[in-house]
Design a protein around this motif. Structure first.
Motif, mmCIF file in Angstrom:
data_model
loop_
_atom_site.group_PDB
_atom_site.id
_atom_site.type_symbol
_atom_site.label_atom_id
_atom_site.label_comp_id
_atom_site.label_asym_id
_atom_site.label_seq_id
_atom_site.Cartn_x
_atom_site.Cartn_y
_atom_site.Cartn_z
ATOM 1 N N ILE A 191 54.038 -44.676 -117.167
ATOM 2 C CA ILE A 191 54.920 -44.747 -118.067
ATOM 3 C C ILE A 191 54.773 -44.524 -119.426
ATOM 4 O O ILE A 191 53.488 -44.085 -119.918
ATOM 5 N N VAL A 192 56.057 -44.299 -120.296
ATOM 6 C CA VAL A 192 55.547 -44.481 -121.706
ATOM 7 C C VAL A 192 55.996 -45.573 -122.530
ATOM 8 O O VAL A 192 57.070 -46.118 -121.960
ATOM 9 N N VAL A 193 55.141 -46.330 -123.363
ATOM 10 C CA VAL A 193 55.571 -47.491 -123.853
ATOM 11 C C VAL A 193 55.600 -47.233 -125.451
ATOM 12 O O VAL A 193 54.803 -46.430 -126.023
ATOM 13 N N VAL A 194 56.398 -48.083 -126.179
ATOM 14 C CA VAL A 194 56.612 -48.175 -127.518
ATOM 15 C C VAL A 194 56.225 -49.419 -128.076
ATOM 16 O O VAL A 194 56.703 -50.403 -127.574
ATOM 17 N N GLY A 195 55.247 -49.717 -128.960
ATOM 18 C CA GLY A 195 55.073 -50.881 -129.584
ATOM 19 C C GLY A 195 53.997 -50.760 -130.688
ATOM 20 O O GLY A 195 53.774 -49.823 -131.477
ATOM 21 N N GLN A 196 53.247 -51.937 -131.071
ATOM 22 C CA GLN A 196 52.501 -52.044 -132.013
ATOM 23 C C GLN A 196 51.034 -52.252 -131.564
ATOM 24 O O GLN A 196 50.816 -53.331 -130.564
ATOM 25 N N ILE A 197 49.903 -51.677 -132.302
ATOM 26 C CA ILE A 197 48.603 -52.129 -132.025
ATOM 27 C C ILE A 197 48.302 -53.473 -132.791
ATOM 28 O O ILE A 197 48.500 -53.402 -133.787
ATOM 29 N N SER A 198 47.682 -54.133 -132.125
ATOM 30 C CA SER A 198 47.196 -55.616 -132.800
ATOM 31 C C SER A 198 45.986 -56.034 -131.924
ATOM 32 O O SER A 198 45.424 -55.619 -131.243
ATOM 33 N N ILE A 199 45.559 -57.244 -132.550
ATOM 34 C CA ILE A 199 44.460 -57.968 -131.896
ATOM 35 C C ILE A 199 44.737 -59.320 -131.682
ATOM 36 O O ILE A 199 45.391 -60.082 -132.731
ATOM 37 N N TYR A 200 44.500 -59.869 -130.481
ATOM 38 C CA TYR A 200 44.681 -61.389 -130.169
ATOM 39 C C TYR A 200 43.596 -61.994 -130.800
ATOM 40 O O TYR A 200 42.505 -62.167 -130.499
ATOM 41 N N ALA A 201 43.616 -62.697 -132.135
ATOM 42 C CA ALA A 201 42.783 -62.937 -133.028
ATOM 43 C C ALA A 201 41.891 -64.160 -132.312
ATOM 44 O O ALA A 201 40.737 -64.344 -132.747
ATOM 45 N N ALA A 202 42.504 -64.865 -131.455
ATOM 46 C CA ALA A 202 41.543 -65.831 -131.090
ATOM 47 C C ALA A 202 40.192 -65.445 -130.053
ATOM 48 O O ALA A 202 39.280 -66.098 -130.227
ATOM 49 N N ARG A 203 40.715 -64.384 -129.608
ATOM 50 C CA ARG A 203 39.452 -63.743 -128.730
ATOM 51 C C ARG A 203 39.091 -62.370 -129.306
ATOM 52 O O ARG A 203 38.021 -61.879 -128.907
ATOM 53 N N GLY A 204 39.729 -61.914 -130.263
ATOM 54 C CA GLY A 204 39.395 -60.534 -130.873
ATOM 55 C C GLY A 204 39.525 -59.507 -129.800
ATOM 56 O O GLY A 204 39.215 -58.256 -130.019
ATOM 57 N N ASP A 205 40.659 -59.763 -128.989
ATOM 58 C CA ASP A 205 40.741 -58.628 -127.819
ATOM 59 C C ASP A 205 41.863 -57.699 -128.621
ATOM 60 O O ASP A 205 42.929 -57.866 -129.203
ATOM 61 N N TYR A 206 41.714 -56.533 -128.456
ATOM 62 C CA TYR A 206 42.281 -55.386 -128.722
ATOM 63 C C TYR A 206 43.580 -54.970 -127.957
ATOM 64 O O TYR A 206 43.139 -54.999 -126.732
ATOM 65 N N ASP A 227 45.808 -57.302 -139.283
ATOM 66 C CA ASP A 227 46.786 -56.977 -140.230
ATOM 67 C C ASP A 227 46.360 -55.290 -140.581
ATOM 68 O O ASP A 227 47.519 -54.633 -140.830
ATOM 69 N N VAL A 228 45.230 -54.728 -140.461
ATOM 70 C CA VAL A 228 44.954 -53.341 -140.709
ATOM 71 C C VAL A 228 45.760 -52.645 -139.500
ATOM 72 O O VAL A 228 46.317 -51.502 -139.785
ATOM 73 N N LEU A 229 45.475 -52.876 -138.324
ATOM 74 C CA LEU A 229 46.128 -52.105 -137.205
ATOM 75 C C LEU A 229 47.619 -52.278 -137.168
ATOM 76 O O LEU A 229 48.199 -51.189 -136.938
ATOM 77 N N GLU A 230 48.156 -53.405 -137.402
ATOM 78 C CA GLU A 230 49.604 -53.609 -137.127
ATOM 79 C C GLU A 230 50.290 -53.067 -138.396
ATOM 80 O O GLU A 230 51.376 -52.113 -138.391
ATOM 81 N N ALA A 260 37.065 -65.684 -137.655
ATOM 82 C CA ALA A 260 38.636 -65.749 -137.877
ATOM 83 C C ALA A 260 39.016 -64.845 -138.919
ATOM 84 O O ALA A 260 40.197 -64.009 -138.725
ATOM 85 N N GLU A 261 38.487 -64.758 -140.148
ATOM 86 C CA GLU A 261 38.998 -63.893 -141.234
ATOM 87 C C GLU A 261 38.789 -62.347 -140.656
ATOM 88 O O GLU A 261 39.801 -61.720 -141.081
#
Length: 448
Positions: free
Chosen positions: A79-94, A20-23, A12-13
């Motif tokens: 398409i072209v999307v604008v957004g933020q790279i993150s991780i779904y922490a519960a599964r570690g999904d990028y 946090d790093v990716l975002e 989890a950590e």
């Protein structure tokens, strides 16, 4: 213990730190790609995969941002999307959290599809004149698909329901992914090799199929080499790939296209199914006619049964008829006897009036006189015989032993009923019987 011991992260950590790093590093970036695997749950959020020829990333666009879209995104849209790279922490999904989305022309995959379709169409691979005739009553059907897919069970179930006597052979193949086109081509080659080795039991129809999916899932069926292999194939083939709205190059080059795997099986078994229905209809008609025939003849037999007289009834009637004849005959005989008796009485009366009657009376009188004389003679004879019998009886009584007993004599006999005449014929203790004029006594000899 060493002072520079490294920190050990929990899962989890680690996921939170990576998030946090990716975002922080990719707080707001723009990415171009093609939509695939789009999903719209009831929450109003939008989930899809953004991909190009060599990579993909999962994306999530939440309801607040989704509501601001000015178009309806679909699979295959570039398409072209604008957004933020993150991780779904519960599964570690990028993943990428999309804030906005804009269309960017047609999807690359769709462009490739249209380009290949047009090229093959110009070459004549889709021309009707090259389509092989689907056998009306296929005896041996080869099914090219994955053994684990539900499509295989759908096809088998359809044949079992509509043409249960059909011979089915599964030719396993991969139906999704980069290895699928080559696997599908090899499956077709396996069918050809089977026919070469089994001339007595050749596969006379192929079905190439799989269930529905995204354009990426079905992309292996848009392979040019696979299309050309199907075009060169000598065995008729039906395609049943995806759902009704899905079209692939295989659909166009195959001899006939079915909207689903089940529909492909139904096309292949249509003639058998029609015959089966026709036979069932004829069977129902025959059963109905036979039932009516049996019913009519049952009524006819029932009517005949009513007309047929029981043998017992016939015998009873015959007996009654004989009884009536007997009664009539008896009546006639009685009547005839009565007439004869009357006639006889008349004759007797006439005889009485004639001279014969006087002769009969005279004869009767003479017979009566003779009878009286005979009776008198018989009476005298009986009296004389009785007198003679009495004199004989008196003479017999005089000489009878029993008359001697009356004068006090006795008759002595032993147990053998022998009359004892001599005292020497007995011995002491013998039991003797003494016959008296009245009665009989037993005595025991005491002295010889």
């Amino acid at each position: 213990m060493p002072e520079n011991k490294k920190h050990i992260f929990t899962v989890a950590e680690l996921n939170r730190h990576a998030k946090d790093v990716l975002e922080d590093q990719f707080a707001e970036i723009s990415v171009m790609g093609e939509i695939s695997g789009i999903a719209r749950p009831s929450s109003g959020h939008l989930y899809f995969t953004l991909k190009d020829d060599s990579a993909s990333i999962r994306c999530a666009m939440f309801r607040q941002q989704n509501m601001r879209l000015n178009f309806n995104p679909e699979n295959g849209n570039e398409i072209v999307v604008v957004g933020q790279i993150s991780i779904y922490a519960a599964r570690g999904d990028y993943q990428m959290i999309v804030k906005s989305m804009e269309p960017h022309g047609e999807g690359a995959l769709m462009q490739q599809f249209e380009k290949l379709k047009n090229n093959l169409k110009e070459e004549g691979l889709f021309d009707t004149e090259y389509k092989k005739i689907i056998p009306k009553y296929p005896k041996h059907i080869g099914i090219i698909t994955s053994e684990s897919t539900a499509a295989l069970q759908d096809v088998i179930s359809a044949f079992e329901r509509r043409a249960p006597n059909s011979q089915l052979t599964t030719i396993p193949a991969i139906v999704q992914g980069d290895l699928a086109p080559k696997s599908l081509i090899n499956a077709i080659k396996n069918a050809e090799r089977f026919n070469f080795k089994n001339s007595h039991n050749q596969i006379d129809l192929l079905i190439i199929c799989r269930g529905g999916g995204s354009i990426e899932d079905l992309w292996c069926f848009n392979n040019e080499d696979l299309a050309r292999k199907i075009y060169d194939l000598k065995i008729p083939i039906i395609s049943g790939v995806g759902h009704e709205i899905d079209f692939t190059i295989v659909d166009f080059v195959s001899d006939i296209r079915a909207p689903t795997p089940t529909a492909a099986a139904e096309m292949a078994s249509e003639s058998y199914f029609k015959i089966h229905n026709l036979l069932e209809e004829n069977l129902r008609s025959i059963k109905l006619q036979l039932s009516k025939f049996i019913q009519n003849y049952s009524s006819y037999i029932a009517n005949l049964s009513k007309r047929i007289v029981s043998p017992k009834t016939i015998i009873r009637d015959r007996k009654q008829s004989l009884d009536n004849i007997e009664i009539r005959i008896s009546s006639l005989i009685s009547k005839q006897l009565m007439q004869e008796n009357n006639r006889l009485d008349l004759v007797i009366n006439n005889l009485k009036r004639s001279s014969v009657q006087s002769k009969l009376l005279k004869t009767k009188s003479e017979l009566s006189s003779i009878s009286q004389d005979i009776a008198r003679l018989i009476t005298d004879k009986i009296k004389n015989n009785n007198l003679h019998l009495n004199s004989l009886r008196q003479a017999l009584n005089i000489v009878s032993p029993y008359s001697i007993l009356e004068r006090g004599y006795a008759i002595v006999s032993n147990k053998k009923n022998e009359i004892v005449k001599n005292a020497n014929s007995v011995k002491e203790s013998d039991v003797l019987s003494v016959k008296l004029s009245k009665g009989e006594i037993e005595v025991i000899v005491k002295n010889e």
